[in-house]
Design a protein around this motif. Structure first.
Motif, PDB file in Angstrom:
ATOM      1  N   UNK A   1       0.813  -1.214   0.000  1.00 18.34           N
ATOM      2  CA  UNK A   1       0.000   0.000   0.000  1.00 18.34           C
ATOM      3  C   UNK A   1       0.847   1.265   0.000  1.00 18.34           C
ATOM      4  N   UNK A   2       1.997   1.232   0.665  1.00 18.50           N
ATOM      5  CA  UNK A   2       2.793   2.454   0.751  1.00 18.50           C
ATOM      6  C   UNK A   2       3.281   2.928  -0.611  1.00 18.50           C
ATOM      7  N   UNK A   3       3.364   2.003  -1.584  1.00 19.33           N
ATOM      8  CA  UNK A   3       3.840   2.406  -2.914  1.00 19.33           C
ATOM      9  C   UNK A   3       2.794   3.183  -3.697  1.00 19.33           C
ATOM     10  N   UNK A   4       1.561   3.289  -3.168  1.00 15.48           N
ATOM     11  CA  UNK A   4       0.525   4.073  -3.836  1.00 15.48           C
ATOM     12  C   UNK A   4       0.898   5.550  -3.911  1.00 15.48           C
ATOM     13  N   UNK A   5       1.867   5.968  -3.101  1.00 10.18           N
ATOM     14  CA  UNK A   5       2.278   7.380  -3.156  1.00 10.18           C
ATOM     15  C   UNK A   5       2.857   7.745  -4.513  1.00 10.18           C
ATOM     16  N   UNK A   6       3.299   6.745  -5.282  1.00 10.82           N
ATOM     17  CA  UNK A   6       3.818   7.031  -6.617  1.00 10.82           C
ATOM     18  C   UNK A   6       2.742   7.656  -7.501  1.00 10.82           C
ATOM     19  N   UNK A   7       1.473   7.243  -7.266  1.00 11.68           N
ATOM     20  CA  UNK A   7       0.359   7.811  -8.028  1.00 11.68           C
ATOM     21  C   UNK A   7      -0.288   8.987  -7.308  1.00 11.68           C
TER      22      UNK A   7
END
Length: 382
Positions: free
Chosen positions: A57-63
């Motif tokens: 979930x933390x990688x959603x910051x890319x979007x």
């Protein structure tokens, strides 16, 4: 203790969505929740979220935007969304943030879940012997319950019939075609006494909830919903466990759902009989029946009489799973618990359209149960 309000709620569509990733569903849900709250991503100060198999979930910051906020991954089975929400609430209550996000998402393939025994503290041979199939444990539990309390197979079919009927009223539901109790009862048997249409299916979807301090909720205005309590609990000795070869101890098995629900009601300072609309985990229709009693809404064995009176229908005295529950929406593991919260928020705001519970409900409850024995519950109010 700092009060906490839900100021934004967002949902993606649930069900098969070819070409749309679980991450994309999560981003859609988050952006919808932000718009609902009247906030920008840059306003969110801390986030918690997870999925069972669709990425971190933390990688959603890319979007969403590289704002540098702390973002913690949560993986807690069917209680993933509930656990993320508890974490977000605790962040507000501790004073470490005033605006926090909880998000859950998943995109499962067709067929049953495929858990690895090693991830559950079990030997590989347990899976090789065919004991990692969740449907058989749910079948065993409800079969025992039916024998103990006189619940009939027709009642199982009626619960599923209600779920599909409610799903027809929910534009985000996966299963939106009504089915009669007769069709459901006569379908292929999966694990006796549960037929194929009494089960939910691994599904796809994303859900997001934004919580805030009382001060922020007041400043934003809008349509805040008070989160009176949010708790998670794991099983104790003697509790029924998915994947366990036998019940520990002697006497009737206990339930982690009972423990979690009691803790949620105690923290909120309300009683089960005060709740106007509720969401109960319905991995299959037997689960909804058992959870009615396990969570304190009736005595064991009273369910059949309540269902005959229509108590659990949208216009009944105890509306259960007004959005169709897991049976109509499917179960994307990370998203299910927050989908429940989204539905209660929608009901308490009076915005559920054709599935709106009459009489301006002001107290709601959510409950999830997951393998091997974990539960998350919330109490909400307007």
């Amino acid at each position: 203790m700092t009060g906490v309000s839900i100021v934004g709620a967002g949902l993606s569509a649930f069900g098969r969505q070819p070409g749309v990733s679980g991450r994309e569903m999560a981003v859609q849900a988050i952006r919808t929740a932000l718009a609902d709250a009247g906030l920008e991503w840059s306003d969110v100060q801390i986030a918690f979220g997870g999925s069972d198999g669709s990425g971190l979930a933390d990688t959603l910051v890319a979007e969403l935007g590289l704002t540098g906020i702390p973002f913690t991954n949560v993986k807690n089975g069917c209680a993933t969304g509930g656990s993320a929400l508890v974490s977000a609430v605790n962040a507000i209550r501790s004073g470490s943030a005033e605006i926090a996000l909880a998000v859950g998402f998943d995109k499962h393939g067709r067929g049953a879940f495929a858990p690895l025994p090693e991830e559950w503290g079990l030997p590989a041979g347990y899976g090789e012997a065919g004991l990692m199939v969740t449907t058989q444990f749910f079948g065993i539990k409800i079969a025992r319950y039916m024998r103990e309390y006189g619940i009939t197979a027709q009642t199982l079919a009626k619960v599923a019939e209600k779920a599909y009927a409610n799903g027809t009223l929910n534009p985000n539901a996966w299963r939106r075609t009504p089915m009669s109790a007769e069709e459901i009862a006569s379908a292929d048997m999966v694990n006796d006494p549960l037929t194929r249409y009494m089960f939910c299916s691994p599904g796809e979807g994303g859900a997001a909830i934004i919580v805030a301090s009382e001060a922020v909720a007041t400043r934003l205005g809008g349509r805040p919903v008070s989160l009176l309590s949010a708790v998670t609990r794991t099983r104790g000795f003697g509790t029924f466990e998915v994947f366990a070869p036998a019940i520990q101890g002697i006497g009737a098995p206990t339930s982690v759902s009972t423990t979690a629900a009691a803790a949620a009601f105690d923290a909120a300072g309300v009683r089960p009989d005060e709740i106007d609309v509720l969401q109960l985990q319905d991995t299959e229709s037997g689960a909804e029946i058992m959870h009615m009693a396990e969570c304190g809404f009736c005595e064991h064995g009273e369910q059949e009489q309540l269902l005959e009176k229509g108590a659990t229908l949208i216009d009944g005295s105890m509306p259960v799973n007004t959005d169709g529950g897991c049976i109509a929406n499917g179960e994307p593991i990370g998203a299910s618990g927050l989908r429940q919260v989204h539905e209660i928020v929608t009901q308490l705001r009076g915005e559920a359209g054709d599935r709106q519970v009459p009489g301006s409900p002001h107290l709601g409850f959510t409950h999830v149960y997951g393998a091997p024995g974990i539960s998350a519950c919330t109490v909400l109010a307007v």
